[in-house]
Write a protein that holds these residues in place. Structure first.
Motif, PDB file in Angstrom:
ATOM      1  N   HIS A 153      33.349  68.822  27.380  1.00 46.15           N
ATOM      2  CA  HIS A 153      33.322  67.485  28.485  1.00 46.15           C
ATOM      3  C   HIS A 153      34.531  66.837  27.952  1.00 46.15           C
ATOM      4  N   ILE A 154      34.839  65.950  29.193  1.00 51.96           N
ATOM      5  CA  ILE A 154      36.033  64.936  29.027  1.00 51.96           C
ATOM      6  C   ILE A 154      35.164  63.725  28.640  1.00 51.96           C
TER       7      ILE A 154
ATOM      8  N   ALA B  65      39.323  62.293  25.835  1.00 51.13           N
ATOM      9  CA  ALA B  65      39.635  63.631  24.958  1.00 51.13           C
ATOM     10  C   ALA B  65      38.545  64.704  25.802  1.00 51.13           C
ATOM     11  N   LEU B  66      38.965  65.844  25.670  1.00 51.58           N
ATOM     12  CA  LEU B  66      38.500  66.903  26.128  1.00 51.58           C
ATOM     13  C   LEU B  66      37.921  67.530  24.608  1.00 51.58           C
TER      14      LEU B  66
ATOM     15  N   GLY C 210      30.298  51.097  26.207  1.00 52.91           N
ATOM     16  CA  GLY C 210      29.637  52.224  27.078  1.00 52.91           C
ATOM     17  C   GLY C 210      30.730  53.433  27.006  1.00 52.91           C
ATOM     18  N   GLN C 211      30.182  54.838  27.479  1.00 56.02           N
ATOM     19  CA  GLN C 211      30.888  55.997  27.492  1.00 56.02           C
ATOM     20  C   GLN C 211      30.768  56.726  28.837  1.00 56.02           C
ATOM     21  N   ILE C 212      31.596  57.368  29.369  1.00 61.26           N
ATOM     22  CA  ILE C 212      31.252  58.467  30.487  1.00 61.26           C
ATOM     23  C   ILE C 212      31.778  59.683  30.080  1.00 61.26           C
ATOM     24  N   LEU C 213      30.791  60.698  30.309  1.00 61.89           N
ATOM     25  CA  LEU C 213      31.108  62.105  30.030  1.00 61.89           C
ATOM     26  C   LEU C 213      31.001  62.941  31.296  1.00 61.89           C
ATOM     27  N   TYR C 214      32.122  63.551  31.454  1.00 66.61           N
ATOM     28  CA  TYR C 214      32.412  64.656  32.701  1.00 66.61           C
ATOM     29  C   TYR C 214      32.519  65.814  32.041  1.00 66.61           C
ATOM     30  N   ILE C 215      31.257  66.444  32.399  1.00 63.40           N
ATOM     31  CA  ILE C 215      31.080  67.967  32.045  1.00 63.40           C
ATOM     32  C   ILE C 215      31.984  68.937  32.823  1.00 63.40           C
ATOM     33  N   THR C 216      32.507  69.606  31.935  1.00 60.29           N
ATOM     34  CA  THR C 216      33.710  70.597  32.503  1.00 60.29           C
ATOM     35  C   THR C 216      33.419  72.060  32.458  1.00 60.29           C
TER      36      THR C 216
ATOM     37  N   ARG D 183      19.824  67.753  30.306  1.00 61.15           N
ATOM     38  CA  ARG D 183      20.314  69.063  30.383  1.00 61.15           C
ATOM     39  C   ARG D 183      21.398  68.672  31.227  1.00 61.15           C
ATOM     40  N   VAL D 184      22.730  69.094  30.744  1.00 64.32           N
ATOM     41  CA  VAL D 184      24.094  68.810  31.813  1.00 64.32           C
ATOM     42  C   VAL D 184      24.725  70.221  32.109  1.00 64.32           C
ATOM     43  N   SER D 185      25.469  70.119  32.931  1.00 61.63           N
ATOM     44  CA  SER D 185      26.186  71.581  33.301  1.00 61.63           C
ATOM     45  C   SER D 185      27.766  70.982  34.010  1.00 61.63           C
TER      46      SER D 185
END
Length: 138
Positions: A104-105, A38-39, A56-62, A77-79
């Motif tokens: 994030h996705i 999900a976005l 587990g989980q993967i987060l891709y920060i958009t 801290r993520v960007s």
């Protein structure tokens, strides 16, 4: 092939999130892969509850700037363009900073019963403030 041009935006459930969070489902878990994605868009100050994922989980920060924290006090801290991998069973949370949104996705692999997420209690205002201060504020 299936071409999906858009998915409806839904407000995330208040029992799992603090603040205003919006979801666009990309894929619901289904056989054979059981991928859920999900976005997810967090407004400033918004965040998930504590939770974990069986696989587990993967987060891709958009977009934007946010935080991801774990029970042991580790906060990153993520960007945009960064990826965070949360291992199976690790209790964590994620969301925007107090002044910036973050999108994030989120990707998890579930099983026949669902997406394998265990939802827990909200991240307190104190825990969130500590996470912010550990990363230099907003």
């Amino acid at each position: 092939m299936e071409h999906i041009t858009s998915t409806p935006t839904a407000k995330a459930p208040a029992e799992r999130f603090t603040g205003d969070v919006y979801l666009n489902m990309i894929e619901a878990p289904a056989s054979p892969a059981h991928l859920a994605s999900a976005l997810v868009r967090f407004t400033p100050g918004a965040r998930t509850n504590w939770h974990s994922h069986a696989n587990g989980q993967i987060l891709y920060i958009t977009d934007g700037v946010g935080l991801v924290g774990t029970r042991d006090g580790n906060v990153v801290r993520v960007s945009a363009g960064q990826i965070v991998k949360c291992p199976p069973g690790e209790e964590h949370w994620h969301g925007g900073t107090d002044t910036t949104l973050m999108a994030h996705i989120a990707m998890v692999v579930g099983d026949a019963e669902g997406d394998g997420t265990t939802w827990l209690e909200p991240v307190t205002a104190e825990q969130y403030a500590h996470a912010l201060s550990s990363q230099g504020g907003s």
